[in-house]
Write a protein that holds these residues in place. Structure first.
Motif, PDB file in Angstrom:
ATOM      1  N   GLU A 337       0.862  -1.188   0.000  1.00 20.75           N
ATOM      2  CA  GLU A 337       0.000   0.000   0.000  1.00 20.75           C
ATOM      3  C   GLU A 337       0.896   1.235   0.000  1.00 20.75           C
ATOM      4  O   GLU A 337       1.131   1.862   1.035  1.00 20.75           O
ATOM      5  CB  GLU A 337      -0.927  -0.007   1.216  1.00 20.75           C
ATOM      6  CG  GLU A 337      -1.909  -1.151   1.249  1.00 20.75           C
ATOM      7  CD  GLU A 337      -3.081  -0.933   0.312  1.00 20.75           C
ATOM      8  OE1 GLU A 337      -3.241   0.195  -0.171  1.00 20.75           O
ATOM      9  OE2 GLU A 337      -3.825  -1.900   0.076  1.00 20.75           O
ATOM     10  N   LYS A 398      -8.285   8.096  -3.111  1.00 20.35           N
ATOM     11  CA  LYS A 398      -7.809   6.987  -3.914  1.00 20.35           C
ATOM     12  C   LYS A 398      -6.516   6.462  -3.300  1.00 20.35           C
ATOM     13  O   LYS A 398      -5.807   7.178  -2.603  1.00 20.35           O
ATOM     14  CB  LYS A 398      -7.553   7.441  -5.356  1.00 20.35           C
ATOM     15  CG  LYS A 398      -8.764   8.039  -6.041  1.00 20.35           C
ATOM     16  CD  LYS A 398      -8.393   8.584  -7.403  1.00 20.35           C
ATOM     17  CE  LYS A 398      -9.558   9.299  -8.060  1.00 20.35           C
ATOM     18  NZ  LYS A 398      -9.185   9.897  -9.358  1.00 20.35           N
ATOM     19  N   ARG A 401      -2.125   0.315  -4.794  1.00 21.31           N
ATOM     20  CA  ARG A 401      -1.621  -0.936  -4.238  1.00 21.31           C
ATOM     21  C   ARG A 401      -0.654  -1.549  -5.242  1.00 21.31           C
ATOM     22  O   ARG A 401      -0.949  -1.648  -6.431  1.00 21.31           O
ATOM     23  CB  ARG A 401      -2.775  -1.898  -3.942  1.00 21.31           C
ATOM     24  CG  ARG A 401      -2.312  -3.235  -3.358  1.00 21.31           C
ATOM     25  CD  ARG A 401      -3.486  -4.145  -3.075  1.00 21.31           C
ATOM     26  NE  ARG A 401      -3.054  -5.417  -2.538  1.00 21.31           N
ATOM     27  CZ  ARG A 401      -2.792  -5.652  -1.264  1.00 21.31           C
ATOM     28  NH1 ARG A 401      -2.955  -4.682  -0.392  1.00 21.31           N
ATOM     29  NH2 ARG A 401      -2.396  -6.840  -0.854  1.00 21.31           N
ATOM     30  N   GLN A 427      -2.200  -1.212  -8.872  1.00 19.45           N
ATOM     31  CA  GLN A 427      -3.658  -1.148  -8.886  1.00 19.45           C
ATOM     32  C   GLN A 427      -4.130   0.101  -8.166  1.00 19.45           C
ATOM     33  O   GLN A 427      -3.641   0.431  -7.071  1.00 19.45           O
ATOM     34  CB  GLN A 427      -4.256  -2.393  -8.213  1.00 19.45           C
ATOM     35  CG  GLN A 427      -3.905  -3.699  -8.905  1.00 19.45           C
ATOM     36  CD  GLN A 427      -4.358  -4.895  -8.119  1.00 19.45           C
ATOM     37  OE1 GLN A 427      -3.688  -5.350  -7.187  1.00 19.45           O
ATOM     38  NE2 GLN A 427      -5.514  -5.437  -8.476  1.00 19.45           N
ATOM     39  N   THR A 429      -7.319   1.998  -6.444  1.00 12.56           N
ATOM     40  CA  THR A 429      -8.627   1.769  -5.852  1.00 12.56           C
ATOM     41  C   THR A 429      -9.103   3.050  -5.199  1.00 12.56           C
ATOM     42  O   THR A 429      -8.332   3.955  -4.919  1.00 12.56           O
ATOM     43  CB  THR A 429      -8.571   0.635  -4.808  1.00 12.56           C
ATOM     44  OG1 THR A 429      -7.626   0.986  -3.781  1.00 12.56           O
ATOM     45  CG2 THR A 429      -8.144  -0.677  -5.450  1.00 12.56           C
ATOM     46  N   THR A 435     -10.504   3.048 -12.356  1.00 14.49           N
ATOM     47  CA  THR A 435      -9.302   2.254 -12.147  1.00 14.49           C
ATOM     48  C   THR A 435      -8.503   2.172 -13.428  1.00 14.49           C
ATOM     49  O   THR A 435      -9.047   2.013 -14.518  1.00 14.49           O
ATOM     50  CB  THR A 435      -9.675   0.841 -11.678  1.00 14.49           C
ATOM     51  OG1 THR A 435     -10.549   0.251 -12.649  1.00 14.49           O
ATOM     52  CG2 THR A 435     -10.382   0.887 -10.346  1.00 14.49           C
ATOM     53  N   ASP A 437      -5.277   0.122 -13.746  1.00 19.23           N
ATOM     54  CA  ASP A 437      -4.194  -0.747 -13.316  1.00 19.23           C
ATOM     55  C   ASP A 437      -3.200  -0.936 -14.457  1.00 19.23           C
ATOM     56  O   ASP A 437      -3.574  -0.989 -15.636  1.00 19.23           O
ATOM     57  CB  ASP A 437      -4.728  -2.102 -12.860  1.00 19.23           C
ATOM     58  CG  ASP A 437      -5.732  -1.963 -11.714  1.00 19.23           C
ATOM     59  OD1 ASP A 437      -5.834  -0.848 -11.165  1.00 19.23           O
ATOM     60  OD2 ASP A 437      -6.390  -2.951 -11.371  1.00 19.23           O
ATOM     61  N   SER A 507      -7.695  -8.035 -11.573  1.00 16.98           N
ATOM     62  CA  SER A 507      -7.450  -6.671 -12.024  1.00 16.98           C
ATOM     63  C   SER A 507      -8.162  -6.390 -13.345  1.00 16.98           C
ATOM     64  O   SER A 507      -8.723  -5.301 -13.531  1.00 16.98           O
ATOM     65  CB  SER A 507      -5.944  -6.443 -12.159  1.00 16.98           C
ATOM     66  OG  SER A 507      -5.674  -5.139 -12.595  1.00 16.98           O
ATOM     67  N   ALA A 510     -11.885  -5.957 -12.593  1.00 18.36           N
ATOM     68  CA  ALA A 510     -12.153  -4.701 -11.888  1.00 18.36           C
ATOM     69  C   ALA A 510     -11.969  -3.498 -12.811  1.00 18.36           C
ATOM     70  O   ALA A 510     -12.729  -2.528 -12.741  1.00 18.36           O
ATOM     71  CB  ALA A 510     -11.236  -4.586 -10.674  1.00 18.36           C
ATOM     72  N   SER A 511     -10.971  -3.539 -13.692  1.00 17.20           N
ATOM     73  CA  SER A 511     -10.716  -2.409 -14.596  1.00 17.20           C
ATOM     74  C   SER A 511     -11.860  -2.211 -15.580  1.00 17.20           C
ATOM     75  O   SER A 511     -12.135  -1.081 -15.996  1.00 17.20           O
ATOM     76  CB  SER A 511      -9.412  -2.632 -15.357  1.00 17.20           C
ATOM     77  OG  SER A 511      -8.319  -2.682 -14.474  1.00 17.20           O
TER      78      SER A 511
END
Length: 925
Positions: A337, A398, A401, A427, A429, A435, A437, A507, A510-511
């Protein structure tokens, strides 16, 4: 150093330090010293005073700091007096440096500051004297008698007091030879200077050297390793490239645009991170910064408003608030992080009163990641305010990661070979964040640091392959798909491979905003290796005559099947290579998973075949010595690709061999007792007996593979469950209630159900049939109607939409059925649409997708390219042209079966050579 220390300067120029073990601010011992800026390193702290002088503060240490000075005494021999200090006019000076070019008399050595003192008198260093040329000890023509001085405090206690309590000034006027070239003033707004020779034994360095900068500099920040950034007066930034151990000053500058139009006013650099503040006091984080890519790839906004930032040695972030001038600590910063989660105010006491800082702070020591001792000074009210502030920031901020690892990369240039690379997945988030990534690959080529990257949102497929005994994944993007050059990444262990594959799939989903399970409109496909791929169509796919904005992303479903079928209700069926039927249940939510959490295993067995080819000659009979124009003596069925027992490997890492190679006697056309088939040449039809005209022969070798997938291993993947044919099994089940037998005159090889209850089928001999009277209340229909085939063509596959019927013949021609009406659903005639088509699939809005064998205008494209028909409208059901889609080399991801999920009728599968089985879901019976 017994603890960690944080330095800060208030608005009055007073210096303060905060020890992690103490939790209280402590005033600097030199009460008259006024500082403008401070910055810390691991062993010392540098500062610029209000008098524009540079100051150095060295932390206490049990090991004294020594620096040795040396000079060389030179003498010349003469016959009368021997060696004397009487030299010739052309000789060097009596006292010089080692090269003899610079004079260095003993009185020229001056201590750099009052904090240094001589440890002893000059002495001769026997180890560095000239080599003796005789037993008498007479030296060479020049006797280099080395004189040395060590400088340090007399004892360790005095060292501690001197270093801890005093800031040592480094005046520019001093005549000490090490720092005579230092600039008279630090002209930070105009010029940039580099301090050379800084090391633990010599913390103040040797001299100042100017660095050329194309424009005027407002602020500079240097990281602990090889990152250096500047802020220019116009708000733009410069990043230094080429910094290395051999070239600490770097080689060139690269311009970096500020985060917004207002421009940057402050930058803070760490080991692998860069933070910035713009003129509106907004905080920004630079993505993708690394020693291979010092300029990074883009900015993202971080919550909070600051006036200054400072980085610790572990990339910990400290800041000074713009409104309250309070020191803030970035909570949650770890190796993964990198941006942390929220800002936490650090409120410490000084003599019973609270102080506020407004200028700069420095984190020189390796503070504990939790900084619990430092935060223990927070009072209850501050903790409460900080917690409320964290909750607000958590909802809007935001964060970045980072996941790092080491993999092998099949490099793009010749000679192609595996190369060790560092891999980093970055990534982004946060609530409301789009997003973006990015996957980075860092490598070194010809001693030059380089990198390449792939934007995860542009990745179209992640395909597992098995190559060179390594677990490999192929990463496809639109550009690399056209170049037929995917990014090949490999790991030696299957565990690391599964971890990275799962992480990248997460990823990708999610993207693109994809859910854990595919929707009812998903497109399903099966590759030549049995991998099941699925992707979500964008709204543009349903719009008429609209080109695709980007290639779709295909994610893999943990199963290996021969074909799949689906409908708009989300019912997905598949048939494995061993002819077992499976139904998709959405990942652990199916009937067999209810009431238990045991992982679902999908097993499949398939056979891999290769051909042994021989040619007859009069001398030796049939041998493996063929003609130059013949096929390979060990090949695939086509003879175009060489396939031996040794170089034939499983199609993917999930498959394992379960048997040895054996002769396959079940070849169409028959074989003799040794498994051979004979023919006059390799291009003609083979038969199972030998004649006088047969000059070639072949036989097929087969080997079995098994694939077992534990679906629960992939938390973001999906799985199929084995069908149990049982009446009234359970409600709301995709496998339905029971099987209904529908008789046929001959075996069928293809069947399809359209959006209006149309059932079309193709028999094994290529005859076309239409099922009449099929409806929701009568899913089995009444009878079969024979439909004439295209002239002199044998059809092998049919696909039906709402008002369209397409078919593919044995010669890979695509045909369209004309004249379909509600009153005459059989149509009137066949019309040729295109050639070089392997498969076709038609959706409920009559969208047409094909898998092409060849693409006109793209001669380099191989079989397996997916194309979409453009211009399909109610008045133009045949469309206008083809939109080039996705294709991959035969060794990776040839698509051999594609079915659009938009069907409005229950799925049908032909599971027996002599009958047709119709599946009736419970909501359709």
């Amino acid at each position: 150093m017994s603890g960690s220390q944080l330095w800060a300067v208030d608005v009055y120029g007073r210096g303060f330090s905060l020890w992690a073990a103490g939790g209280r601010w402590r005033r600097a011992a030199d009460l008259l010293l006024e500082l403008k800026r401070v910055t810390g390193s691991q062993h010392c702290c540098w500062g610029i005073g209000c008098d524009h002088q540079v100051y150095l503060h060295v932390y206490p240490s049990q090991v004294p700091i020594r620096h040795q000075e040396e000079t060389y005494e030179n003498q010349r021999w003469n016959p009368v007096d021997g060696y004397t200090d009487t030299l010739l006019p052309t000789d060097r000076w009596q006292w010089t440096d080692e090269s003899g070019l610079n004079p260095q008399p003993l009185h020229s050595f001056v201590l750099p500051s009052a904090n240094w003192e001589w440890e002893g008198d000059w002495y001769v260093d026997d180890e560095s004297c000239g080599r003796e040329s005789s037993e008498t000890g007479v030296s060479d023509t020049i006797s280099d008698l080395s004189k040395h001085k060590n400088k340090r405090p007399k004892n360790a206690d005095e060292l501690k007091a001197t270093v801890k309590e005093t800031w040592a000034s480094i005046p520019p006027q001093q005549c000490h030879k090490l720092i005579t070239s230092m600039p008279r003033r630090i002209e930070a707004v105009i010029k940039l200077w580099f301090r050379t020779g800084i090391r633990q034994q010599n913390p103040e360095g040797t001299r100042w050297e100017p660095i050329q900068v194309p424009r005027e500099v407002a602020q500079v920040s240097a990281g602990p390793k090889d990152l250096l950034w500047l802020v220019l007066w116009d708000g733009q930034l410069l990043a230094r490239t080429g910094i290395s151990k051999d070239c600490p000053k770097g080689s060139s500058w690269e311009l970096v645009q500020p985060p917004n139009q207002k421009g940057a006013v402050h930058v803070a650099v760490g080991i692998t991170v860069v933070w910035a503040i713009t003129k509106d006091n907004k905080v920004w984080f630079r993505r993708g910064v690394n020693s291979h890519n010092p300029t990074g790839s883009g900015w993202i906004s971080i919550g909070g408003e600051m006036v200054m930032l400072s980085m610790g040695p572990n990339d910990q972030v400290w800041g000074v608030g713009s409104d309250d001038r309070t020191v803030y600590f970035r909570h949650g910063v770890t190796a993964t992080e990198v941006t942390g989660r929220s800002w936490v105010a650090v409120s410490a006491q000084l003599d019973g009163s609270e102080i506020s800082f407004s200028l700069i702070l420095s984190d020189p020591g390796p503070l504990s990641p939790s900084i619990t001792p430092a935060l223990s000074a927070l009072d209850t009210d501050t903790r409460t305010r900080g917690a409320q502030h964290d909750e607000r920031d958590a909802s809007i901020e935001k964060s970045v990661r980072v996941t790092r690892g080491c993999m092998c990369w099949w490099r793009d240039w010749m000679p192609h070979q595996w190369e060790d690379v560092s891999v980093m997945l970055e990534q982004v988030t946060g609530a409301g964040a789009q997003t973006g990534d990015i996957l980075y690959l860092y490598y070194t080529h010809d001693q030059e640091k380089k990198y390449l990257y792939a934007v995860i949102k542009e990745v179209t497929a992640l395909v597992p392959v098995f190559r060179d005994s390594l677990y490999t994944m192929a990463v496809y993007t639109p550009e690399r798909t056209k170049q037929r050059l995917p990014i090949l990444l490999a790991t030696p262990s299957q565990q690391d491979f599964n971890t990275w594959l799962s992480l990248l799939n997460e990823s990708c989903c999610a993207s693109r905003g994809l859910g854990e399970h595919p929707s009812k409109q998903a497109l399903w496909a099966v590759t030549c290796k049995g991998d099941v791929m699925v992707h979500e169509p964008s709204p543009s796919l349903e719009a008429p005559a609209q080109y695709l904005p980007s290639l779709p992303h295909r994610r893999q479903v943990p199963a290996h099947l021969l074909c799949v079928e689906s409908n708009s209700l989300g019912v997905v069926w598949g048939i494995a290579h061993d002819h077992t039927a499976w139904v998709y249940t959405g990942g652990g939510g199916g009937p067999s998973a209810q009431g238990k959490h045991a992982p679902c295993s999908i097993s499949d067995v398939r056979s891999v075949s290769i051909y042994e080819n021989q040619r007859w000659n009069p001398m030796a009979g049939y041998t493996d010595k063929g003609l130059p124009t013949d096929r390979y003596m060990w090949s695939d069925a086509s003879g175009l690709r060489e396939c031996t027992k040794d170089n034939t490997s499983p199609p993917s890492p999930q498959w394992t061999w379960v048997s040895d190679w054996a002769v396959d006697y079940g070849v169409p056309g028959g074989t003799d007792k040794e498994g051979w088939q004979y023919a006059a040449d390799f291009q003609v039809t083979f038969h199972g007996y030998k004649t006088m005209k047969d000059f070639v022969r072949r036989r097929r070798w087969a080997r079995l593979l098994i694939n077992v997938i534990q679906c629960m291993k992939y938390k973001t993947f999906l799985h199929f469950e084995k069908v149990i044919f049982k009446v009234n099994y359970i409600s709301l089940k995709p496998q339905g209630n029971s099987w209904l037998h529908v008789g046929t005159d001959q075996p069928f090889k293809s069947i399809c159900i359209g959006g209006g209850h149309q059932v079309w089928a193709i028999a094994r001999d290529g005859a076309v049939f239409y099922r009449g009277s099929v409806s929701a209340h009568n899913p089995a229909g009444e009878c079969w109607y024979h439909i004439p085939s295209p002239p002199k063509q044998t059809l092998r596959q049919v696909s039906v939409g709402r008002t369209s019927v397409y078919a593919v013949d044995e010669n890979n021609n695509l045909w369209y059925r004309q004249g379909l009406t509600p009153s005459y659903p059989q149509g009137s005639a066949w019309e040729l649409i295109s050639s070089n088509v392997c498969k076709v699939s038609v959706g409920p809005l009559d969208q047409v997708w094909i898998i092409a064998d060849k693409v006109p205008g793209y001669p380099s494209e191989s079989s397996g390219t997916v194309c979409h028909r453009l211009g399909v409208k109610p008045m133009q059901p045949k469309g206008l042209s083809w939109d080039f889609g996705i294709g991959c080399p035969p060794t990776t991801i040839i698509i051999t079966h594609l079915h659009h999920a938009l069907r409005h009728f229950p799925v049908c599968c032909s599971l027996h050579p002599s009958c047709l089985c119709v599946l009736c879901p419970s909501n359709q019976v």
